[in-house]
Enzyme design. Structure first.
Site, PDB file in Angstrom:
ATOM      1  CD  GLU A 249      -2.003   2.053   1.706  1.00  0.00           C
ATOM      2  OE1 GLU A 249      -1.637   3.188   0.952  1.00  0.00           O
ATOM      3  OE2 GLU A 249      -2.190   2.568   2.888  1.00  0.00           O
ATOM      4  CD  GLU A 380       2.323  10.540  -1.276  1.00  0.00           C
ATOM      5  OE1 GLU A 380       1.247   9.846  -0.764  1.00  0.00           O
ATOM      6  OE2 GLU A 380       3.439   9.511  -1.051  1.00  0.00           O
TER       7      GLU A 380
END
Length: 484
Positions: A249, A380
């Site tokens: 993840e 990000e």
């Protein structure tokens, strides 16, 4: 509830063989704990203990409902120590006390959910194609490695530990080096639950040392990792060498889409929550905002006005909405990325400067004036920074929303359910929220597409992710096989 200078290795609390980990309160910069972290030898001991524990009939031969009792007991212990756990996590991570209380409640709920799911999990009696009975069963992998991030430790820990134990495995948990305290405290509660020794180890330490040793150890049969994409890619490479399953993840740069018919009161509240809660330190943060040109100026004006009123302060204050970032070094990294955005031509509509004084604070920041292919729109940031972009055409919108290496989450705001459904199916994201954002259910699978990850957590299938599937054929014919 602050842990002593000990780590949990194979069911025993002892001093770690690795270097000292120093954790500081992000709101003040003051050191709150020094713990000797784990070393490579601790990993080896933990894996050996885990192998013994899963082979012991005391665990191996338990029926599902008997294993479920341990999970339910852990849930009760977490609930019973909820406030202490929340305050410890706030001190360690800087998160607001309201958020850490929610994360602790989530952890307890996760253990309780997987206890219930385990009691109702079924194998399969498959249709026979001959004189035999065919079954599909799931068995534990053995020892699994769980590597969790610093931004939501106890909830992430539970999402890996609970289903892995439910499946009958032992778990070697490596919490993030920056924020180990609440994971160690959870380890104490698991020990107090009476879980057979060796089924859980908690080994804080450097990822490139402790994490790498866990991933590479031949006795570890699966790794579940939540964290950065670069590390996930490295773990995947080792897993390929070992022929080992992994769950990854990873990062995100999630688009939030506002159509002109949307309820703008809901939009403003939802967008602010989606990016600025958790101080933006969330893999699913709605960090790219696409707003239809017809309402772009109004939405941006309302967002800027409301963002300026969000309460920035220490996590221990219940009124705080935007708490400090996890460390001063991370705050400085976020600030540097906003400075780079300025160099790319961004307009800073609010925020954009770290305040003077103590604490790793960074204000809610809204940018626009950039192309979707700019570094700021593609990388990000993992902080309270929102980048806004206008759109006019749905096909162009979908193309730009998907023009990212990431595919973790997406938010859509519209009153038209046909538009919502159509765009939700076209956007490449593991989770899509429609007229809401950042809501979770442990019963609903979660994971990413593309470089946002591999595999799914949560849901009843979350237990099966920690198992090996086996087919069993039971011959029913009285006659010998004709070939012989």
């Amino acid at each position: 509830m602050q842990p002593a200078d000990e780590i949990l290795v194979g069911g025993k609390w002892r001093g770690g063989s690795g270097p000292v980990i120093e954790t500081a309160d992000p709101a003040t910069g003051q050191v709150i704990a020094r713990i000797h972290g784990a070393g490579v030898d601790d990993v080896a001991d933990a894996v050996r203990a885990g192998q013994r524990a899963v082979a012991d009939p005391a665990w191996r031969d338990l029926l599902p409902h008997e294993r479920a009792r341990y999970l339910a007991r852990i849930a009760d212990l977490v609930d019973g120590h909820a406030e202490d756990l929340a305050r410890l996590q706030t001190a360690d991570t800087g998160k607001s006390i309201n958020e850490t209380r929610a994360l602790v409640a989530s952890a307890a709920g996760t253990f309780r959910y997987f206890a219930a799911a385990l009691e109702t999990l079924e194998g399969a009696l498959t249709p026979s194609r001959g004189p035999y009975l065919t079954m599909s069963v799931h068995e534990p992998i053995g020892v699994v490695g769980a590597i969790t991030p610093w931004n939501s430790p106890i909830a992430s820990d539970a999402q890996k530990i609970a289903p892995a134990l439910a499946a009958g495995n032992a778990v070697v948990l490596k919490p993030a080096e920056w924020t180990p305290l609440v994971s160690l405290a959870l380890g104490r509660l698991v020990t107090d639950s009476g879980l057979p020794p060796g089924l859980l180890s908690v080994l804080p330490g450097e990822g490139r040392v402790v994490g790498d040793a866990i991933v590479r150890h031949p006795g570890v049969g699966k790794v579940s990792f939540t964290g950065g994409t670069a590390t996930g890619r490295a773990i995947g490479a080792v897993a390929a060498e070992k022929i080992m399953p992994v769950s990854l993840e990873l990062g995100g740069k999630s688009p939030t889409i506002v159509f002109p018919d949307a309820d703008l009161d809901q939009v403003v509240a939802g967008v602010l929550f989606g990016i600025f809660s958790s101080s933006g330190q969330s893999c699913i943060a709605g960090s790219r905002l696409f707003v239809h040109a017809d309402v772009y100026d109004e939405v941006l004006a309302r967002l800027v006005e409301r963002a300026g009123k969000l309460r920035v302060g220490p996590g221990v204050d219940p009124a705080t909405q935007v708490a400090p970032l996890v460390t001063h070094a991370h705050r400085d990294r976020v600030a540097a990325m906003v400075d780079r955005a300025r160099d790319e031509g961004a307009r800073v509509l609010c925020g954009g400067r770290a305040p003077d004084g103590p604490g790793a604070y960074y204000p809610p920041t809204i940018l626009d004036g950039l192309d979707n292919d700019s570094a700021t729109c593609q990388e990000e940031i993992f902080g309270p920074v929102l980048v806004a972009l206008p759109f006019a055409d749905e096909d162009d919108l979908v193309a730009r929303a998907n023009a990212s290496v990431y595919g973790l989450a997406c938010g859509i705001w519209t009153r038209d359910y046909r538009t919502a459904w159509r765009v939700a199916r076209r956007v490449e994201a593991g989770t899509v929220w429609i007229n809401t954002y950042k809501q979770f259910s442990v019963s609903t699978p979660f994971g990413g597409m593309k470089e946002s990850g591999l595999g799914r957590e949560k849901g009843r299938e979350g237990i099966l992710a920690y198992t090996r599937q086996k087919s069993v054929y039971l011959g029913l014919s009285e006659d010998p096989l004709p070939w012989a």
